[in-house]
Enzyme design. Structure first.
Site, PDB file in Angstrom:
ATOM      1  N   LYS A  67       3.526   0.336  25.596  1.00  0.00           N
ATOM      2  CA  LYS A  67       4.037  -0.343  24.390  1.00  0.00           C
ATOM      3  C   LYS A  67       5.214  -1.263  24.734  1.00  0.00           C
ATOM      4  CE  LYS A  67       2.603   3.565  21.472  1.00  0.00           C
ATOM      5  NZ  LYS A  67       3.072   4.822  20.851  1.00  0.00           N
ATOM      6  N   VAL A 260       2.749   9.850  26.682  1.00  0.00           N
ATOM      7  CA  VAL A 260       2.265  11.223  26.602  1.00  0.00           C
ATOM      8  C   VAL A 260       1.475  11.625  27.864  1.00  0.00           C
ATOM      9  CG1 VAL A 260       0.051  10.864  25.418  1.00  0.00           C
ATOM     10  CG2 VAL A 260       1.494  12.820  24.801  1.00  0.00           C
TER      11      VAL A 260
HETATM   12  O1  DON Z   1      -2.130   6.843  20.693  1.00  0.00           O
HETATM   13  C1  DON Z   1      -1.812   7.883  21.250  1.00  0.00           C
HETATM   14  O2  DON Z   1      -1.614   8.923  20.636  1.00  0.00           O
HETATM   15  C2  DON Z   1      -1.640   7.836  22.756  1.00  0.00           C
HETATM   16  N1  DON Z   1      -2.581   6.935  23.329  1.00  0.00           N
HETATM   17  C3  DON Z   1      -0.270   7.391  23.122  1.00  0.00           C
HETATM   18  C4  DON Z   1       0.813   8.262  22.574  1.00  0.00           C
HETATM   19  C5  DON Z   1       1.968   8.407  23.469  1.00  0.00           C
HETATM   20  O3  DON Z   1       1.913   8.138  24.636  1.00  0.00           O
HETATM   21  C6  DON Z   1       3.192   8.987  22.883  1.00  0.00           C
HETATM   22  N2  DON Z   1       4.238   9.075  23.857  1.00  0.00           N
HETATM   23  N3  DON Z   1       4.898   9.868  24.323  1.00  0.00           N
END
Ligand code: DON
Length: 306
Positions: A67, A260
């Site tokens: 992001k 994540v």
């Molecule tokens: O959209 C999602 O839930 C995951 N592809 C990305 C979320 C994420 O990495 C949150 N960060 N810590």
């Protein structure tokens, strides 16, 4: 400062703790299979000096760290027009929450929660059309100085199970805040999250954030302007680690962006960029050992923005 000795010391101290706390993100099936007993750390100074320890060359799914780069691309392409539909306030809520979108009429709190990143992706699709995914890969490969690609399996895994993101995209569309077809926007978003990079590659790629926007390779033109780099750092500090941003500022005191998949990029303005990775994450989606490593780094080096 002997950065190599510093990183070796952090690796030696944290390695015995591998696999004890946190867990991999099971809501994305392809990530649920990643072995937890891995830890990497890498840094690159503004002058190009590099240091790394542990599993720093192992590629992982960068997830929400992406992001940062899509926001960078959107700020470059759109300037202030980007902020017509995205705010710049910490959400204090989980990264995939729908709560505030209802009362705030489909305008995402910030570009780093999922809703905001999906809205950024929508603007990129409008600006770049069918070239958006390839354009992102070109930018990432240019920043890292080597070929970067998507992990097709992770992207497909998320597309098959990303019900919350589908809901966020459709919800924003219902408020007239998404211009493109929601499926196309999500396809871009799932691919950006599925970028595969190592700590070393990320520490280099993020180098413009500690160099007032100048390209990590020196020769190429600026990635963003000096004021845009300052603002990206401000957003990382206030929103980059979601509902743990206050705790990160308190414990680490550096602009950070987490994913994540267990990666976290951190910036020491005018000095260096740093990337840590360990796959087990806490309830906010931030790497447990990665957070601890950054805390050790800040306290032992004395490098913090405060
Ligand atoms: O959209 C999602 O839930 C995951 N592809 C990305 C979320 C994420 O990495 C949150 N960060 N810590």
């Amino acid at each position: 400062m002997d950065f190599q000795a510093l990183l070796d010391g952090i690796d030696a101290e944290l390695r015995p703790q591998l696999g004890r706390e946190g867990r991999v993100a099971t809501y994305i099936p392809a990530l649920a299979r990643v072995p937890t007993a891995q830890f990497g750390i890498a840094l690159r100074t503004c002058a190009g000096e590099e240091a790394a320890a542990g599993d720093s060359a192992v590629p992982f799914s960068i997830q929400s760290v992406s992001k940062l780069f899509t926001l960078t691309l959107a700020m470059r392409l759109l300037g202030d027009a980007l902020w017509e539909r995205i705010n710049r306030e910490p959400s204090g809520n989980p990264f995939n929450s729908l709560l505030q979108l209802e009362s705030e009429q489909g305008v995402a709190r910030n570009p780093f929660i999922n809703a905001g990143a999906i809205a950024v992706g929508d603007r990129l699709l409008t600006a770049l059309g069918a070239d958006a995914k390839a354009g992102l890969l070109r930018m990432m490969s240019g920043l890292a100085g080597e070929a970067i690609d998507f992990d097709a399996e992770v992207a497909a895994s998320e597309a098959a199970t990303g019900y919350r993101n589908v809901a966020l995209g459709n919800f924003m569309k219902s408020f007239g805040k998404i211009d493109n077809d929601v499926a196309a926007v999500l396809d871009f978003y799932f691919h950006q999250c599925a970028l595969r990079m190592s700590c070393r590659q990320l520490a280099k790629a993020a180098g413009y954030l500690c160099r007032d926007g100048a390209h990590p390779s020196g020769g190429a033109g600026p990635v963003v302007s000096e004021s845009q780099a300052r603002r990206l750092n401000a957003l990382m500090l206030t929103c980059g680690t979601y509902d743990a941003a206050g705790e990160f500022a308190y414990r680490i005191g550096l602009p950070c962006k987490s994913g994540v998949g267990g990666g976290i990029v951190a910036v020491v303005p005018d000095r260096l960029t740093l990337c840590v990775w360990s796959p087990a994450v806490d309830d906010s989606g931030n790497s447990v050992l990665g957070t601890r490593a950054l805390e050790l780094f800040a306290s032992r080096s004395g490098l913090s923005i405060f």
